[in-house]
Design an enzyme around this catalytic site. Structure first.
Site, PDB file in Angstrom:
ATOM      1  N   GLU A   1      30.249  22.701   0.744  1.00  6.76           N
ATOM      2  CA  GLU A   1      29.434  21.492   0.576  1.00  6.76           C
ATOM      3  C   GLU A   1      29.158  21.231  -0.916  1.00  6.76           C
ATOM      4  OE1 GLU A   1      26.144  22.170   3.337  1.00  6.76           O
ATOM      5  OE2 GLU A   1      27.367  21.299   4.942  1.00  6.76           O
TER       6      GLU A   1
ATOM      7  N   ASP B   1      28.135  24.186  13.077  1.00  6.93           N
ATOM      8  CA  ASP B   1      26.928  24.289  12.279  1.00  6.93           C
ATOM      9  C   ASP B   1      25.686  24.194  13.167  1.00  6.93           C
ATOM     10  OD1 ASP B   1      25.223  24.389  10.177  1.00  6.93           O
ATOM     11  OD2 ASP B   1      25.612  22.361   9.455  1.00  6.93           O
TER      12      ASP B   1
ATOM     13  N   GLU C   1      16.958  22.606  12.738  1.00  5.74           N
ATOM     14  CA  GLU C   1      17.581  21.438  12.118  1.00  5.74           C
ATOM     15  C   GLU C   1      18.193  20.484  13.142  1.00  5.74           C
ATOM     16  OE1 GLU C   1      20.605  22.416   9.237  1.00  5.74           O
ATOM     17  OE2 GLU C   1      21.170  20.322   8.966  1.00  5.74           O
TER      18      GLU C   1
END
Ligand code: GCW
Length: 606
Positions: free
Chosen positions: A233, A312, A340
């Site tokens: 990322e 993820d 998340e």
């Protein structure tokens, strides 16, 4: 308020320095009527043994072992169990919490307030809260705390002069709880210190890291090590210099080795600039492709940290093929307590049932360590949602013994935290055990994942990432949905051992909840129970939302003490709102594409 140890109200004195002192203090104060003799066997580390003697109990163990044993005795008594002789040692040597805290005080993916450690670019913490946190972590058997974000920003990136004394002061608070600190470092740090490159094979770079490690360890001799997110990322890494991740990790590991530190290297590497027209690249394949060829090439103090699934932290993912494939590399499995993608500590989401599925798939001897992204923050209750504390507690317990049953762990946590009457305990336990399935039903269907609002990752947005660069596509059209990941498709499934491939390769026999992860199927596909795929999607969403409404009703009937009650009920209302919005958006999305009505005539927006 100290989550599951709120019954241990005795404040901890500043004078505690070692785990043995803490063990003694806690036992004397929490179990004053129970004589316990502590005998230290330094070579036993975290292991401990409890035996009965004519004048009470004898607790024998390593220095940290005594602390774990003491907490276990205290928690047994507090939760109403009878003390029994026993002997235990942890399955995984390192049981780590990874905080994604930035030094400006924000927390990446934090849902429990600002950072417990930092504010305004510097260390800023309340020593009493650090001790409480040490107590919580040690009581759950957690022994490593990485305090800063893997996306390292300034000033942590620089490892400035004033960083180390402050880190050292914090480390000494946690030392009394057997918790070793760890720090995330930035692979390009040398560039900030007049070294012209960060190439791992360059002698000046190697020298810089060696000197840096020496400096750090002079201040904090028992630091657990460094954690690194590289080439992931948009973070810097060895790829910039044409080097492999073994070359990058080994360079850092050699700098840590003389000090006994570990280098934890994250395997979260994939192309985050994918063209959505590209159907060959399949993001879940990335970690295996990068790291399997390097198996056996890492220094022995390197630990490769692999997320439990290939994407993820979605609600449902298969176990990462890399965790099954690696044989000659030390491996840590990374879980995520921060919710998340799982309700952000607004929606109730108890993780032990999900983790049990994961631990069942990964052979026990394959892992050296477990890590979890923190769900902690400065909120009075530490985890934002009081029920989210269960996940922190359970992570520690399962890192010690992954064979413990989710229900037993959940009940024990309820007893310690709330001490409800049996019927209420049953109700809360059932609610928690079912909470992941409920969340799964009202969000993205059958292993698809990702239909979330971009960036914030809360609430539905079916096309939010569909035409984007992150490699997370569902490719729904008017006839079909999903991606074929079998050999006839992207070939992802061939990264697994034979028995695993057999289980998932055929849509007729693939477990329902993984169906759209592995297969592209028409809406008319017949599920094994006779329903069509599209009907199954509608039904799950109606059901999930009904369940969320019932959960909110149940929570209202339970005698949570204040301030937990207010927080829990407010968040339950928000969860119901979230679930309705998911149900309506997802069902409408599929109805508009497919044009197929619900067989039960429930309302779908045209
Ligand atoms: O899921 C993604 C998160 C990022 C995180 C990244 C990672 C720390 O959205 O916020 O960055 O994973 O695990 O590195």
């Amino acid at each position: 308020m100290q989550a599951w140890l709120n019954k241990l109200s005795c404040p901890l004195p500043d004078s505690l320095r070692t785990p043995v002192e803490t063990a003694r203090f806690e036992l004397e104060h929490a179990l004053p009527g129970i004589p316990v003799q502590l005998t230290v066997a330094p070579d036993r580390g975290d292991a401990w043994e409890l035996a009965e003697s004519p004048d009470g109990w004898v607790l024998n163990g390593g220095e940290t072992g005594l602390l774990y044993g003491a907490y276990r005795m205290i928690m047994d008594v507090l939760s109403g169990e009878t003390l029994r002789p026993c002997a235990t040692a942890p399955r995984y040597a390192l049981r780590m919490i990874n905080c994604w805290d930035n030094m400006d005080g924000s927390v990446e993916r934090g849902y429990a307030g600002r950072s417990l450690f930092f504010e305004g670019g510097r260390f800023a913490y309340q020593p009493e809260r650090m001790q409480e946190l040490g107590r919580l972590l040690a009581s759950a058997g957690i022994n490593v705390l990485c305090i800063n974000n893997v996306n390292v920003h300034e000033p942590a990136q620089r490892l400035t002069e004033d960083f180390l004394p402050a880190l050292s002061a914090l480390a000494s608070l946690f030392r009394a709880f057997g918790v070793h600190l760890m720090i995330s470092v930035d692979f390009s740090s040398p560039l900030r210190h007049e070294v012209s490159t960060a190439d791992p094979l360059d002698p000046a770079v190697q020298r810089w890291w060696t000197e840096t490690a020496d400096r750090v360890y002079a201040e904090i001799p028992d630091l657990a090590g460094f954690l690194v997110k590289a080439d992931s990322e948009n973070r810097p890494g060895p790829f910039t210099y044409g080097r492999t991740h073994a070359e990058g990790a080994n360079m850092l590991a050699r700098a840590l080795k003389p000090h006994g530190g570990v280098l934890v290297w994250r395997a979260f590497v994939y192309n985050c600039h994918q063209d959505w027209w590209d159907e060959k690249t399949d993001r879940p394949k990335a970690a295996y492709e990068t790291y399997m060829p390097l198996d056996g090439q890492f220094e022995e103090n390197v630990i490769l940290q692999v997320k439990h699934g290939p994407f993820d932290f979605q609600v449902r993912e298969p176990v990462s093929p890399l965790l099954l494939g690696l044989r000659r590399t030390r491996v840590s499995m990374e879980l995520q307590l921060a919710q998340e993608y799982t309700g952000q500590q607004i929606d109730v989401y108890a993780m032990p049932p999900m983790w049990q599925e994961i631990f069942d798939e990964v052979p026990a001897d394959r892992l050296d360590a477990v890590a979890a992204v923190s769900n902690l923050g400065r909120d009075a209750n530490y985890t934002g949602h009081p029920l989210a504390a269960l996940n922190l507690y359970a992570f520690g317990l399962l890192g010690w013994d992954p064979e413990q049953q989710p229900e037993a762990v959940i009940r024990r946590w309820i007893r310690l935290t709330y001490g409800f009457a049996p019927a209420q305990e049953d109700a809360l336990c059932a609610l928690l055990l079912g909470s992941r399935r409920t969340y799964e039903k009202y969000t993205a269907p059958l292993g698809l994942g990702w239909m979330i609002t971009p960036h914030t990752h809360y609430g539905p947005n079916p096309d939010g990432y569909e035409y984007d660069a992150w490699g997370t596509y569902h490719r729904a059209n008017r006839d079909a949905v999903g991606i074929d990941r079998t050999e006839s498709g992207t070939g992802y499934l061939s990264q697994y051992p034979e028995d695993f491939r057999e289980k998932y390769k055929n849509p007729e026999t693939c477990p329902d909840l993984m169906l759209l992860f592995y297969h592209r199927l028409p809406y008319s596909f017949r599920m094994r129970d006779g329903r069509t795929l599209i009907q199954r999607i509608y039904d799950d969403h109606f059901e999930g939302c009904d369940e969320a409404e019932r959960m909110a009703e149940t929570l209202k009937t339970l005698p949570f003490p204040e301030p937990d009650r207010q927080v829990i009920l407010d968040r339950a209302d928000r969860q119901v709102h979230n679930a309705r919005s998911w149900r309506d958006v997802i069902n409408t999305f599929f109805f508009r594409f497919s044009g197929v009505p619900d067989v039960r005539g429930r309302i779908l927006r045209p």
